[in-house]
Write a protein that holds these residues in place. Structure first.
Motif, PDB file in Angstrom:
ATOM      1  N   THR A  28     -45.754  19.291  33.955  1.00 32.31           N
ATOM      2  CA  THR A  28     -46.924  19.947  34.458  1.00 32.31           C
ATOM      3  C   THR A  28     -46.794  19.307  35.713  1.00 32.31           C
ATOM      4  O   THR A  28     -47.422  20.477  37.128  1.00 32.31           O
ATOM      5  N   VAL A  29     -46.584  18.508  35.894  1.00 35.00           N
ATOM      6  CA  VAL A  29     -46.463  18.218  37.773  1.00 35.00           C
ATOM      7  C   VAL A  29     -45.797  18.767  38.712  1.00 35.00           C
ATOM      8  O   VAL A  29     -45.710  19.514  39.671  1.00 35.00           O
ATOM      9  N   GLY A  30     -44.063  19.144  37.700  1.00 31.39           N
ATOM     10  CA  GLY A  30     -43.460  19.702  38.115  1.00 31.39           C
ATOM     11  C   GLY A  30     -43.492  21.802  38.998  1.00 31.39           C
ATOM     12  O   GLY A  30     -43.537  22.185  40.247  1.00 31.39           O
ATOM     13  N   GLU A  31     -45.057  21.688  38.118  1.00 33.12           N
ATOM     14  CA  GLU A  31     -46.208  23.103  38.291  1.00 33.12           C
ATOM     15  C   GLU A  31     -46.549  23.074  39.782  1.00 33.12           C
ATOM     16  O   GLU A  31     -46.180  23.544  40.261  1.00 33.12           O
ATOM     17  N   THR A  32     -47.473  22.392  39.333  1.00 34.02           N
ATOM     18  CA  THR A  32     -48.532  21.706  40.142  1.00 34.02           C
ATOM     19  C   THR A  32     -48.271  21.833  41.924  1.00 34.02           C
ATOM     20  O   THR A  32     -48.435  21.625  42.565  1.00 34.02           O
ATOM     21  N   ALA A  33     -47.017  20.618  41.619  1.00 32.29           N
ATOM     22  CA  ALA A  33     -46.936  20.468  42.867  1.00 32.29           C
ATOM     23  C   ALA A  33     -45.489  21.011  43.821  1.00 32.29           C
ATOM     24  O   ALA A  33     -45.964  20.751  44.711  1.00 32.29           O
ATOM     25  N   ALA A 190     -30.796  18.598  14.054  1.00 35.47           N
ATOM     26  CA  ALA A 190     -32.081  17.791  14.709  1.00 35.47           C
ATOM     27  C   ALA A 190     -31.246  17.526  16.677  1.00 35.47           C
ATOM     28  O   ALA A 190     -32.017  18.183  17.514  1.00 35.47           O
ATOM     29  N   VAL A 191     -30.521  17.976  16.647  1.00 30.52           N
ATOM     30  CA  VAL A 191     -29.625  18.098  18.209  1.00 30.52           C
ATOM     31  C   VAL A 191     -30.515  19.552  18.646  1.00 30.52           C
ATOM     32  O   VAL A 191     -31.041  19.825  20.042  1.00 30.52           O
ATOM     33  N   VAL A 192     -30.412  20.551  17.545  1.00 34.40           N
ATOM     34  CA  VAL A 192     -30.632  22.183  18.188  1.00 34.40           C
ATOM     35  C   VAL A 192     -31.825  21.753  18.241  1.00 34.40           C
ATOM     36  O   VAL A 192     -32.593  22.201  19.060  1.00 34.40           O
ATOM     37  N   ALA A 193     -32.490  21.369  17.702  1.00 29.69           N
ATOM     38  CA  ALA A 193     -33.923  20.990  17.156  1.00 29.69           C
ATOM     39  C   ALA A 193     -34.630  20.615  18.414  1.00 29.69           C
ATOM     40  O   ALA A 193     -35.987  21.229  19.537  1.00 29.69           O
ATOM     41  N   PHE A 194     -33.792  19.458  19.410  1.00 25.22           N
ATOM     42  CA  PHE A 194     -34.326  18.638  20.466  1.00 25.22           C
ATOM     43  C   PHE A 194     -34.132  19.539  21.013  1.00 25.22           C
ATOM     44  O   PHE A 194     -35.389  19.675  22.154  1.00 25.22           O
ATOM     45  N   TRP A 195     -33.290  20.127  22.112  1.00 22.26           N
ATOM     46  CA  TRP A 195     -32.991  21.008  22.711  1.00 22.26           C
ATOM     47  C   TRP A 195     -34.028  22.039  22.888  1.00 22.26           C
ATOM     48  O   TRP A 195     -34.278  23.234  23.838  1.00 22.26           O
ATOM     49  N   ILE A 196     -34.424  22.819  21.445  1.00 19.72           N
ATOM     50  CA  ILE A 196     -35.030  23.872  21.372  1.00 19.72           C
ATOM     51  C   ILE A 196     -36.239  23.380  21.772  1.00 19.72           C
ATOM     52  O   ILE A 196     -37.095  23.741  23.326  1.00 19.72           O
ATOM     53  N   ALA A 197     -36.962  22.613  21.616  1.00 12.59           N
ATOM     54  CA  ALA A 197     -38.679  21.737  21.816  1.00 12.59           C
ATOM     55  C   ALA A 197     -38.072  20.958  23.317  1.00 12.59           C
ATOM     56  O   ALA A 197     -39.355  21.633  24.580  1.00 12.59           O
ATOM     57  N   TYR A 198     -37.268  20.852  24.008  1.00 11.96           N
ATOM     58  CA  TYR A 198     -37.246  20.219  25.678  1.00 11.96           C
ATOM     59  C   TYR A 198     -37.719  21.586  26.463  1.00 11.96           C
ATOM     60  O   TYR A 198     -38.431  22.139  27.356  1.00 11.96           O
ATOM     61  N   VAL A 199     -36.955  22.936  26.042  1.00 18.81           N
ATOM     62  CA  VAL A 199     -36.806  24.388  26.655  1.00 18.81           C
ATOM     63  C   VAL A 199     -38.008  24.346  26.230  1.00 18.81           C
ATOM     64  O   VAL A 199     -38.887  25.021  27.499  1.00 18.81           O
ATOM     65  N   LEU A 200     -38.580  24.929  25.992  1.00 17.09           N
ATOM     66  CA  LEU A 200     -40.120  25.133  25.343  1.00 17.09           C
ATOM     67  C   LEU A 200     -41.294  24.479  26.361  1.00 17.09           C
ATOM     68  O   LEU A 200     -42.830  24.279  26.273  1.00 17.09           O
ATOM     69  N   THR A 201     -41.040  22.675  26.614  1.00 18.16           N
ATOM     70  CA  THR A 201     -42.096  22.093  27.229  1.00 18.16           C
ATOM     71  C   THR A 201     -42.529  22.393  28.251  1.00 18.16           C
ATOM     72  O   THR A 201     -43.729  21.919  28.904  1.00 18.16           O
ATOM     73  N   ARG A 202     -41.236  23.290  28.810  1.00 22.19           N
ATOM     74  CA  ARG A 202     -41.167  23.864  30.199  1.00 22.19           C
ATOM     75  C   ARG A 202     -41.990  24.743  30.314  1.00 22.19           C
ATOM     76  O   ARG A 202     -43.082  24.551  31.415  1.00 22.19           O
ATOM     77  N   PRO A 203     -42.502  26.038  29.579  1.00 26.16           N
ATOM     78  CA  PRO A 203     -43.444  27.202  30.135  1.00 26.16           C
ATOM     79  C   PRO A 203     -44.944  25.912  28.865  1.00 26.16           C
ATOM     80  O   PRO A 203     -46.057  26.940  29.737  1.00 26.16           O
ATOM     81  N   LEU A 204     -44.634  25.337  28.342  1.00 27.16           N
ATOM     82  CA  LEU A 204     -46.275  24.731  27.713  1.00 27.16           C
ATOM     83  C   LEU A 204     -46.869  23.627  29.141  1.00 27.16           C
ATOM     84  O   LEU A 204     -47.684  24.355  29.249  1.00 27.16           O
ATOM     85  N   GLY A 205     -45.813  23.276  29.436  1.00 24.62           N
ATOM     86  CA  GLY A 205     -46.745  22.046  31.001  1.00 24.62           C
ATOM     87  C   GLY A 205     -46.784  23.181  31.883  1.00 24.62           C
ATOM     88  O   GLY A 205     -47.879  22.620  33.049  1.00 24.62           O
ATOM     89  N   ALA A 206     -46.253  24.133  32.032  1.00 14.80           N
ATOM     90  CA  ALA A 206     -46.285  25.246  33.043  1.00 14.80           C
ATOM     91  C   ALA A 206     -47.616  25.217  33.053  1.00 14.80           C
ATOM     92  O   ALA A 206     -48.755  26.106  33.951  1.00 14.80           O
ATOM     93  N   SER A 207     -48.204  26.385  31.839  1.00 16.68           N
ATOM     94  CA  SER A 207     -49.205  26.918  31.222  1.00 16.68           C
ATOM     95  C   SER A 207     -50.461  25.699  31.123  1.00 16.68           C
ATOM     96  O   SER A 207     -51.806  26.203  31.933  1.00 16.68           O
ATOM     97  N   LEU A 208     -50.576  24.771  31.037  1.00 15.78           N
ATOM     98  CA  LEU A 208     -50.936  23.463  30.998  1.00 15.78           C
ATOM     99  C   LEU A 208     -51.484  23.158  32.496  1.00 15.78           C
ATOM    100  O   LEU A 208     -53.441  23.077  32.684  1.00 15.78           O
ATOM    101  N   GLY A 209     -51.053  23.598  33.685  1.00 17.06           N
ATOM    102  CA  GLY A 209     -50.760  22.536  34.758  1.00 17.06           C
ATOM    103  C   GLY A 209     -51.455  24.292  35.701  1.00 17.06           C
ATOM    104  O   GLY A 209     -52.847  23.947  36.320  1.00 17.06           O
ATOM    105  N   ASP A 210     -51.099  25.385  35.094  1.00 12.14           N
ATOM    106  CA  ASP A 210     -52.055  26.408  35.695  1.00 12.14           C
ATOM    107  C   ASP A 210     -53.611  26.685  35.035  1.00 12.14           C
ATOM    108  O   ASP A 210     -54.921  27.073  35.456  1.00 12.14           O
ATOM    109  N   LEU A 211     -53.834  26.129  33.838  1.00 10.38           N
ATOM    110  CA  LEU A 211     -54.903  26.469  32.786  1.00 10.38           C
ATOM    111  C   LEU A 211     -56.186  25.513  33.919  1.00 10.38           C
ATOM    112  O   LEU A 211     -57.528  25.345  34.223  1.00 10.38           O
ATOM    113  N   LEU A 212     -55.571  24.359  34.127  1.00  2.00           N
ATOM    114  CA  LEU A 212     -56.090  23.220  34.810  1.00  2.00           C
ATOM    115  C   LEU A 212     -56.117  23.316  36.289  1.00  2.00           C
ATOM    116  O   LEU A 212     -57.612  23.288  37.130  1.00  2.00           O
ATOM    117  N   SER A 213     -55.395  23.509  36.911  1.00  2.00           N
ATOM    118  CA  SER A 213     -55.880  24.067  38.884  1.00  2.00           C
ATOM    119  C   SER A 213     -55.771  25.351  39.204  1.00  2.00           C
ATOM    120  O   SER A 213     -57.037  25.047  40.026  1.00  2.00           O
TER     121      SER A 213
END
Length: 266
Positions: A28-33, A190-213
């Protein structure tokens, strides 16, 4: 020379709930900053990119010099690579006019290629085994591409589907929940699941940052990029201080030549 079976500390923290919480906050900070520096402070995307890339490289060098996981240094590196990954996509889209579909495809291919070479060389993609400079180099390159890919894919979906910020948060949070179910219930690797989740947290955080800002008339809550960035940075600092004082989330120490193993998300 390093002895073949010498025990070394892993440079990456365990993927605990606090890990994922700080990851989303850092995203989220990456998006808003990036928006704050480029737009609100009128630095422009190119100058902001140069400044943040230089700062990131300095901190990354310090991270490589460290011989163990240091919470504040590791997470500062993540925050900065989040900003840099966002700016890479913004430069391609806004500066060079590269379509989001193209940049999404290019970053996806680059990430897959990174994983392929990493596995071919090291025979593991496990974050529990980042115990050599070469493995750490593969790790941070993959992290950079996950942020750039997440930014491009998130913007692509937002523009094509026009979901709005709140709905986008729900979509990406739901997608991460599905990955967790696939791993814990249906035994997705587990490794596949981790990296898929890691990618998905980027648009999640960006959307959260946009929602707040973003302004209320644009579908946001109107907090602005300054307030949102400060709030999330303070939250990151508080969690990192807690992890440092409690010594939680520290990785195991293992042999460089230890056999690879499947790892969990917990």
């Amino acid at each position: 020379m390093t002895e073949p079976n010498r025990l070394r500390a892993n440079k990456v923290p365990e993927p605990t709930p606090s890990f994922w919480t700080i990851k989303v906050l850092a995203t989220t900070v990456g998006e808003t900053a990036a928006d704050l520096l480029a737009t609100s402070l009128h630095l422009g995307t190119q100058l902001t990119s140069i400044v943040m890339a230089a700062l990131f490289l300095v901190v990354l060098a310090l991270q490589f010099r460290s011989r163990r996981y240091v919470p504040w240094l590791y997470w500062l590196t993540v925050v900065l690579i989040s900003v840099v990954g966002t700016l890479i996509t913004d430069n391609l889209t806004d500066g060079l006019g590269v379509p989001l579909a193209v940049s999404t495809t290019v970053f996806a291919v680059a990430l897959i290629a990174t994983f392929a070479v990493w596995f071919a060389v090291e025979r593991t993609l496990s974050i529990h085994e980042i115990v050599t400079p070469r493995r750490e180099a593969f790790y941070w390159l993959a992290i950079l591409f996950t942020f750039a890919l997440g930014t491009a894919a998130g913007d692509l979906l937002a523009e094509q589907l026009n979901l709005g910020y709140l709905a986008s948060v729900g979509v990406f949070a739901g997608a991460i929940a599905l990955v967790a179910v696939a791993h814990f219930v249906f035994r997705l690797n587990a490794v596949v699941a981790f990296w898929i989740a890691y990618v998905l947290t980027r648009p999640l955080g960006a959307s959260l940052g946009d929602l707040l800002s973003q302004p209320v008339d644009s579908g946001g809550l109107g907090l602005g990029t300054i307030v949102t960035s400060v709030l999330f940075l303070l939250a990151i600092v508080a969690l990192v201080v807690f992890l440092t004082s409690s010594r939680r989330g520290r990785s195991r120490t293992l042999s460089v030549d230890a056999p690879s193993r499947q790892v969990g998300l917990d």
